[in-house]
Write an enzyme that holds these catalytic residues in place. Structure first.
Site, mmCIF file in Angstrom:
data_model
loop_
_atom_site.group_PDB
_atom_site.id
_atom_site.type_symbol
_atom_site.label_atom_id
_atom_site.label_comp_id
_atom_site.label_asym_id
_atom_site.label_seq_id
_atom_site.Cartn_x
_atom_site.Cartn_y
_atom_site.Cartn_z
ATOM 1 N N ALA A 63 0.853 -1.184 0.000
ATOM 2 C CA ALA A 63 0.000 0.000 0.000
ATOM 3 C C ALA A 63 0.892 1.239 0.000
ATOM 4 C CB ALA A 63 -0.887 -0.005 1.236
ATOM 5 N N GLY A 102 0.502 -5.181 0.702
ATOM 6 C CA GLY A 102 -0.545 -5.175 -0.314
ATOM 7 C C GLY A 102 -0.067 -5.730 -1.647
ATOM 8 N N GLU A 105 -0.564 -9.227 -1.386
ATOM 9 C CA GLU A 105 -2.015 -9.463 -1.359
ATOM 10 C C GLU A 105 -2.607 -9.425 -2.768
ATOM 11 O OE1 GLU A 105 -2.492 -6.532 1.848
ATOM 12 O OE2 GLU A 105 -3.601 -8.082 2.923
ATOM 13 N N GLU A 125 3.556 -5.542 7.395
ATOM 14 C CA GLU A 125 2.640 -4.565 8.003
ATOM 15 C C GLU A 125 2.869 -4.393 9.491
ATOM 16 O OE1 GLU A 125 1.800 -6.732 5.692
ATOM 17 O OE2 GLU A 125 0.329 -5.884 4.296
#
Ligand code: 3HC
Ligand code: NAI
Length: 698
Positions: A63, A102, A105, A125
Site C-alpha cells: 500500500a 498489499g 495481497e 505490516e
C-alpha cells in the site's frame, strides 16, 4: 485507465504493467488503474488470461504508506483484490524484486503466482503497527496453513522465492524477463485448460490454540499490539466464512490505523530514510574510500574493523604492542567466525578477510596509503592528541582522520592536527559490527566532503547515520546521561532500581537502565563520575551508592554481580539485596524519607527528562531535527520502535502536558528540571516536534 498501468496484448494474454516508481506502491491511481485494466482485459475479445507485472525494481512494495492517515479513496485495496480474484479470466502474478504487504495481497488474489529466483515476498505490516488489510490474513492461511502464515505475518520477515515456493506461496520460480515468464506461464495454463484457482474458495485452515498463540505473540512483541492482533485475524480465517473473515480483518486493520503505535512506526519508517537527507550533503561528492585504518583493537576497534571487513574494505589496524595486536586479531577473527556460523559469509570470504584484507601492525607507517582512519584508543584527551599527531605525520594528504570518542571534544582533537578540515567524529556503538547506529560528529572546521564521506561510510557499513554536533556526549550519550540521572534521583527518593527497570521494560525498552549498566560494566559510569566530579554544578544531586557497588569490585555482568546477581553463564540476573541496603543507608544519611512511585510516574519522569534534554540538543543545533534524536534513541539505545522515538512519543502525549509536568518537577529541583527553551517555544506557538521535521524537509 491511469498512466500508472500499462495495457498490452500478447496473443490470448493481456499484460497489466504497474508503473509507479520507485517501488510501485499501490497509490489511489494504481488501484484505479488495476480495476480499469481488469475491465479492459475482460472486454478485450479473445483474451483468456491476465498477467500482472511490475515495472522497475519491484513487483509492488505494498500500500502507499504516504496515504495512511488521510481520507481513504475508492477503490479500496481489498476491493481491488476481490475484483482481480473474481475475474472470469485466469490471472497470473509474475513477481520480481519485492512483493510486500498489499503487493503480496494482489499476488494472492491472482489465481497463479510465478517469481524470479531473486524475488522476495513478505507481509511487513506489523513493522508499521498494522496487520495485512487486503486479505492476506484470510487468503494466506487457506493457501499454506496457519503456522507458516502466522510466522510470516507476525514477524514481518521477507522470504526468498525458493522458500516461498516450498511454502506453497509461489507456484513456480523461473529466471527471465518477468513479463515473458508470466506470459509463458499463462499460455501454458490456457493450453492445458487449467482452471481459475481463487484462494478464497479453498478450504478454511485447521485451527490451533488461538489464545496461546495470541498470548505468546503479545509477550514476544514487548508491548507491540499489531502482531498479536494478527493472530486474531488469522483465527477469523479458520472460524468464519471468507467474506466475514475479510470484514474481521478490515475491522482490526482500521482499529490499528487509529493507534499511536501505527503513527510511531510509520514515523520511524520515514525518519530512517530522511535521516541522511541533509541540505549540507546536497551535491557534495564524498571522497573515495577503499582502505580504512583503525587505531586500537580493543572492544570498539575490533568491532569497527569487523564491520569494515564485512563491507569489503581493506583494513589496517594499529595496536601498541605485539601481544595487543595478536589479541585484536583474535577479537576480529572471533567476530567474523560468528558471521560465518550465522551463514552471513562463506569460508572463502572469511579466509580472505582474515588473511588478505586485514593487516594488523604496530607501526603507524602502515597507514601511509589509507583513505580514512578511525581512532578507537582509550578515552583520554592526551592519548588521543598524541595519536592524532602521529596520524597527521603519516597519513596521505586528503585522508580523513576520525575519532570514535564517546564524549571528548572533537574540535580540540582536530586542533591538534595541521588539517582540522579533514577531522571528524565517527561514533560507533558496541558491538560495532552489529549495532546499526553511527553518529557522524561534525566539528567546527570539518569540510563538507568529509561529512559526506562519513555518511557514505555509514551507508557502506549498513548503518543508520545521524549527524551530530560537538558537545559532551553528542546526541545519544548526552541525553542518556540526563535520563539516567532522572532514574538515579527516583532511586534516592524511594523507587528501587528493580522497579524502575521493570517499569521501563513494560514501557517497551529492551532493558532497564540499571540492567544496561550491569551489561556495559559499572566501572564505565564510575570513571565518568570521577572525571566529572571536579566540574560538577553544586546543585547537582549525585548518588554515592553506585560508587560503593564498584568499590566492592562489583562491575555488573562481567564480575557476576552489580545491581543484579548473575549465575555463571546466565545473562539475566536476580536483584542484588546489597544494593537495596546501600540505597537505604544513603537515604538515611541524606535524611530522605522514601516515598512510593507508581510505574506510570517512573515512566513519565524518565521520559520527561529524556525529551527535555533532547529538546535542548535540538534547540542548540547539536541535532538538526527532532527525527535525528528519534533515530539515535531507536538504533542506539533500545528505545521501543513502536513509539517512533522520544520526540514522536512526546508529540503523541501532547507537549503542553509534558511541559507542565516538567515545570512541576522543577519545583523540587530547579537545576535539573530546567525546561528546554525550545519546548517552551513550541508549546507557546501551539506546534510540536514533527512540525520542525516538516519545516526542515521543505
Ligand atoms: N509506500 C510509499 N512509499 C514507499 C513505500 C510504500 N509502501 N515503500 C517505499 N517507499 C518509498 C520510500 O519512502 C523511499 O522514498 P524516498 O526515496 O522519497 O525516501 C522510496 O520509496 C524508496 O524506498 P527505499 O529507500 O526504502 O528503497 P529500498 O530499495 O532500500 O527498499 C523496500 C525498498 C524494500 C520496498 C522498502 O522501501 C520497504 O520496505 N518499503 C515498505 C514496504 C511495506 O512496509 N509495505 C507494506 C505497506 S502496508 C500495506 O501494504 C497495507 C496493506 O496490507 C493493506
Ligand atoms: P578498549 O580499552 O577496549 O580498547 C582500546 C585499545 O586501544 C586497547 O586495545 C589499547 O591497546 C589500544 N591503544 C591505546 N592507545 C593506543 C595507541 N596509542 N596506539 C594504538 N593502540 C592504542 O576501549 P574501547 O571500549 O574499545 O573504547 C575505545 C574508544 O571508543 C574510546 O574512546 C571509547 O570512549 C569509545 N567508545 C567506546 C564504546 C564502548 O561501548 N566501549 C562505545 C563507543 C565509543
Amino acid at each position: 485507465m491511469t498512466d500508472k498501468i500499462g495495457y498490452t496484448r500478447k496473443g490470448d494474454v493481456a499484460v497489466l504493467r504497474i508503473k509507479n516508481p520507485p517501488v510501485n506502491a499501490l497509490s489511489h491511481a494504481v488501484r484505479e488503474g488495476l480495476v480499469a485494466g481488469m475491465a479492459q482485459a475482460e472486454a478485450d475479445d479473445g483474451v483468456k488470461a491476465v498477467v500482472i507485472v511490475g515495472e522497475g525494481r519491484a513487483f509492488i512494495a505494498g500500500a502507499d504508506i504516504t496515504e495512511f492517515g488521510k481520507t481513504p479513496l475508492e477503490p479500496f485495496l481489498p476491493d481491488v483484490c476481490k475484483r482481480i480474484e473474481d475475474s472470469p479470466l485466469i490471472v497470473v502474478a509474475s513477481m520480481h524484486g519485492v512483493s510486500l504487504g498489499g503487493g503480496l495481497e494482489i499476488a494472492l488474489s491472482a489465481h497463479y503466482r510465478v517469481a524470479q529466483p531473486s524475488a522476495k515476498v513478505g507481509l511487513p505490516e506489523v513493522h508499521l503497527g498494522l496487520i495485512p488489510g487486503a486479505g492476506a490474513t484470510q487468503r494466506l492461511p487457506r493457501l499454506i496453513g496457519v503456522d507458516p502464515s502466522l510466522d510470516l505475518i507476525t514477524s514481518g520477515r521477507q522470504v526468498k522465492a525458493a522458500e516461498a515456493e516450498s511454502l506453497g506461496i509461489v507456484d513456480q520460480v523461473t529466471e527471465g524477463d518477468p513479463e515473458d515468464v508470466g506470459v509463458a506461464y499463462a499460455e501454458n495454463l490456457i493450453a492445458t485448460n487449467a482452471p481459475r484457482r481463487p484462494v478464497s474458495e479453498m478450504a478454511a485452515p485447521a485451527p490451533i490454540d488461538w489464545d496461546a498463540a495470541y498470548d505468546g505473540t503479545l509477550k514476544k512483541g514487548r508491548g507491540q499490539i499489531s502482531p498479536a492482533q494478527a493472530v486474531r485475524a488469522v483465527q477469523a480465517a479458520a472460524e468464519l466464512p471468507f467474506d466475514e473473515g475479510m470484514l474481521a480483518e478490515r475491522k482490526i486493520f482500521m482499529e490499528l490505523m487509529e493507534t499511536d503505535q501505527r503513527q510511531g512506526m510509520i514515523h520511524a519508517f520515514f525518519s530512517e530514510r530522511a535521516v541522511g537527507n541533509l541540505p549540507e550533503l546536497k551535491g557534495v561528492e564524498p571522497r573515495a574510500l577503499q582502505s580504512i585504518g583503525i587505531i586500537g583493537g580493543g572492544t570498539m576497534g575490533a568491532g569497527i574493523a569487523t564491520a569494515a571487513l564485512l563491507a569489503g574494505f581493506n583494513v589496517v589496524l594499529i595496536e601498541m604492542k605485539e601481544d595487543a595486536a595478536e589479541a585484536a586479531r583474535g577479537r576480529i577473527a572471533g567476530n567474523l567466525s560468528g558471521a560465518l556460523k550465522r551463514g552471513k559469509i562463506t569460508q572463502m570470504k572469511y579466509d580472505a578477510m582474515t588473511n588478505t584484507a586485514l593487516e594488523v601492525s604496530i607501526n603507524y607507517d602502515s597507514l601511509a596509503s589509507v583513505d580514512l582512519v578511525i581512532e578507537a584508543v582509550f578515552e583520554d584527551m592526551g592519548v588521543k592528541k598524541e595519536v592524532f599527531g602521529k596520524l597527521d605525520a603519516v597519513c596521505k594528504p586528503g585522508a580523513i582522520l576520525a575519532s570514535n570518542t564517546s564524549y571528548l571534544d572533537v574540535d580540540e582533537i582536530a586542533a591538534s592536527t595541521s588539517r582540522p578540515a579533514d577531522v571528524i567524529g565517527l561514533h560507533f556503538f558496541s558491538p560495532a559490527h552489529i549495532m546499526k547506529l553511527l553518529e557522524v560528529v561534525v566539528a567546527e572546521k570539518t569540510a563538507p566532503d568529509v561529512v559526506a564521506t562519513g555518511f557514505a561510510l555509514g551507508k557502506a557499513l549498513n548503518k543508520i547515520s545521524v549527524r551530530a554536533g560537538v558537545c559532551d556526549g553528542f546526541i545519544g550519550n548526552r541525553i542518556l546521561a540526563t535520563y539516567r540521572t532522572a532514574a538515579d534521583h527516583m532511586v534516592l527518593d524511594g523507587a528501587s532500581p528493580f522497579q524502575i527497570d521493570k517499569a521501563l521494560v513494560d514501557f517497551g525498552f529492551a532493558m532497564g537502565p540499571f540492567a544496561v549498566g550491569d551489561l556495559a560494566g559499572l566501572d564505565i559510569g564510575w570513571a565518568t563520575r570521577k572525571r566529572k566530579a571536579a566540574t560538577r554544578h553544586p546543585a547537582e544531586r549525585v548518588p554515592t551508592y553506585p560508587d560503593k557497588i564498584c568499590e566492592a569490585g562489583n562491575f555488573g555482568q562481567k564480575t557476576g554481580k552489580g545491581y543484579y546477581i548473575y549465575e555463571a553463564g546466565s545473562r539475566g540476573g536476580v536483584p542484588n539485596p546489597e544494593v537495596s541496603e546501600l540505597i537505604a543507608a544513603e537515604r538515611a544519611e541524606r535524611d530522605i524519607t522514601p516515598r512510593d512511585f507508581t510505574d506510570a510516574e517512573i515512566v513519565r519522569r524518565y521520559m520527561a527528562a529524556m525529551v527535555n534534554e533532547a529538546a535542548k540538543v535540538v534547540g542548540e543545533g547539536i541535532a538538526k531535527r527532532p527525527l535525528d534524536v528519534d533515530m539515535v534513541l531507536l538504533f542506539g539505545y533500545g528505545f521501543p520502535r513502536y513509539w517512533g522515538g522520544p520526540m514522536k512519543w512526546a508529540d503523541l502525549q501532547g507537549l503542553p502536558a509534558l511541559l507542565a509536568d516538567i515545570e512541576s518537577y522543577a519545583k523540587e529541583d530547579a537545576w535539573f528540571w530546567e525546561p528546554a527553551p525550545l519546548l517552551k517555544q513550541l508549546v507557546a506557538e501551539g506546534r510540536n516536534f514533527d512540525d520542525l521535521n516538516k519545516q526542515a524537509a521543505k
